[in-house]
Design a protein around this motif. Structure first.
Motif, PDB file in Angstrom:
ATOM      1  N   GLU A   1      -8.042   3.476   0.611  1.00 44.90           N
ATOM      2  CA  GLU A   1      -8.169   3.458   2.070  1.00 44.90           C
ATOM      3  C   GLU A   1      -8.112   4.882   2.616  1.00 44.90           C
ATOM      4  O   GLU A   1      -7.335   5.715   2.100  1.00 44.90           O
ATOM      5  CB  GLU A   1      -7.013   2.616   2.644  1.00 44.90           C
ATOM      6  CG  GLU A   1      -7.078   2.326   4.126  1.00 44.90           C
ATOM      7  CD  GLU A   1      -5.948   1.387   4.583  1.00 44.90           C
ATOM      8  OE1 GLU A   1      -4.827   1.485   4.049  1.00 44.90           O
ATOM      9  OE2 GLU A   1      -6.207   0.561   5.479  1.00 44.90           O
TER      10      GLU A   1
ATOM     11  N   GLY B   1       0.842  -1.188   0.000  1.00 41.60           N
ATOM     12  CA  GLY B   1       0.000   0.000   0.000  1.00 41.60           C
ATOM     13  C   GLY B   1       0.878   1.239   0.000  1.00 41.60           C
ATOM     14  O   GLY B   1       1.957   1.234   0.592  1.00 41.60           O
TER      15      GLY B   1
ATOM     16  N   ASP C   1      -8.094  -0.539  -4.474  1.00 39.42           N
ATOM     17  CA  ASP C   1      -8.517  -0.380  -3.084  1.00 39.42           C
ATOM     18  C   ASP C   1      -8.048   0.990  -2.580  1.00 39.42           C
ATOM     19  O   ASP C   1      -6.851   1.278  -2.575  1.00 39.42           O
ATOM     20  CB  ASP C   1      -7.905  -1.477  -2.204  1.00 39.42           C
ATOM     21  CG  ASP C   1      -8.729  -2.754  -2.212  1.00 39.42           C
ATOM     22  OD1 ASP C   1      -8.139  -3.852  -2.145  1.00 39.42           O
ATOM     23  OD2 ASP C   1      -9.978  -2.665  -2.291  1.00 39.42           O
TER      24      ASP C   1
ATOM     25  N   VAL D   1      -2.913  -1.102  -2.844  1.00 38.39           N
ATOM     26  CA  VAL D   1      -3.790  -0.230  -2.056  1.00 38.39           C
ATOM     27  C   VAL D   1      -3.174   1.170  -2.035  1.00 38.39           C
ATOM     28  O   VAL D   1      -1.945   1.308  -2.030  1.00 38.39           O
ATOM     29  CB  VAL D   1      -3.914  -0.739  -0.587  1.00 38.39           C
ATOM     30  CG1 VAL D   1      -4.733   0.206   0.280  1.00 38.39           C
ATOM     31  CG2 VAL D   1      -4.488  -2.152  -0.555  1.00 38.39           C
TER      32      VAL D   1
END
Ligand code: DX5
Ligand code: ZN
Length: 217
Positions: free
Chosen positions: A171, A114, A169, A135
């Motif tokens: 976040e 990420g 994704d 991510v």
């Protein structure tokens, strides 16, 4: 669109009882655990490292662990964190010279990767890494402490990411809870980190379920 996932941050939990606090969050429906690793240099706070994560993994065999690396040299901790049983290794791009190389090292270690940006970092900084990142994390507070107020002016970054990368994704982390989840969901975030609002909730299950429902709408 990517699935709604709620990942409580344990930063403001009772860290002397981390296993029990983590198990309780998982029993109450958490999809993953967000473990805030701070080195006292990248941010003015100091939490824990891979020894703690390794012990936590000994108590909690199957949960999905994300480490949020608020550290100046994330490449230094890749192997120890992979060995400790981390699933998603999220690091800040600000202190790193060769982000693609660190991403490659993370993925070669078997972890997902990420990329995180602080409030002052432009979201376009992420564009060149979107092929390699699993991510992307948009901070909605200045990293370093839990319990801060949500920065709604970060939402255009989330919108920009969702508009340009519909399947990644996305976040959000910092000041997120039942009161701020609406705009995170509307902007396109699907991975929700929530610390104080969940750990301190009178009913953790209700808080987690409510936020997931808003995101899944
Ligand atoms: C802050 C951490 C966040 C924080 C979230 O530097 O990265 O994960 O613990 O906690 P709340 O939800 O209380 O802002
Ligand atoms: Zn975090």
């Amino acid at each position: 669109a990517p699935q709604a996932k709620i990942g409580p941050s344990i930063l403001n939990a009772d860290l002397a009882n981390l296993a029990a606090e983590s198990q309780k969050l998982l029993d109450n429906g958490a999809d993953y655990l967000h473990l805030d690793v701070m080195d006292g240099n990248f941010v003015p706070n100091l939490t824990f490292g891979h020894p703690m994560v390794k012990c936590l993994r000994n108590h909690i065999k199957n949960a999905y662990f994300e480490t949020h690396m608020m550290v100046n040299s994330p490449e230094q901790w890749i192997e120890p964190m992979a060995d400790a049983g981390v699933n998603l290794y999220t690091f800040h791009i600000e202190p790193v010279k060769d982000v693609c190389n660190v991403c490659r090292l993370v993925q070669e270690s078997g972890m997902k990767v990420g990329l995180a940006i602080k409030p002052a970092t432009k979201v376009e900084e992420l564009a060149r890494y979107m092929e390699v990142a699993d991510v992307v994390l948009v901070m909605t507070v200045e990293p370093g402490f839990g319990g801060q107020s949500f920065m709604a002016d970060m939402m255009p970054k989330v919108e920009w990411l969702r508009c340009n990368y519909p399947n990644i994704d996305i976040e959000v982390d910092g000041g997120v809870g039942p009161k701020t989840i609406e705009c995170c969901a509307k902007s396109g975030a699907n991975m929700i980190v929530s610390g104080t609002a969940v750990v301190g909730a009178p009913d953790q299950r209700q808080a987690i379920t409510q936020m997931r429902e808003v995101v899944q709408r």
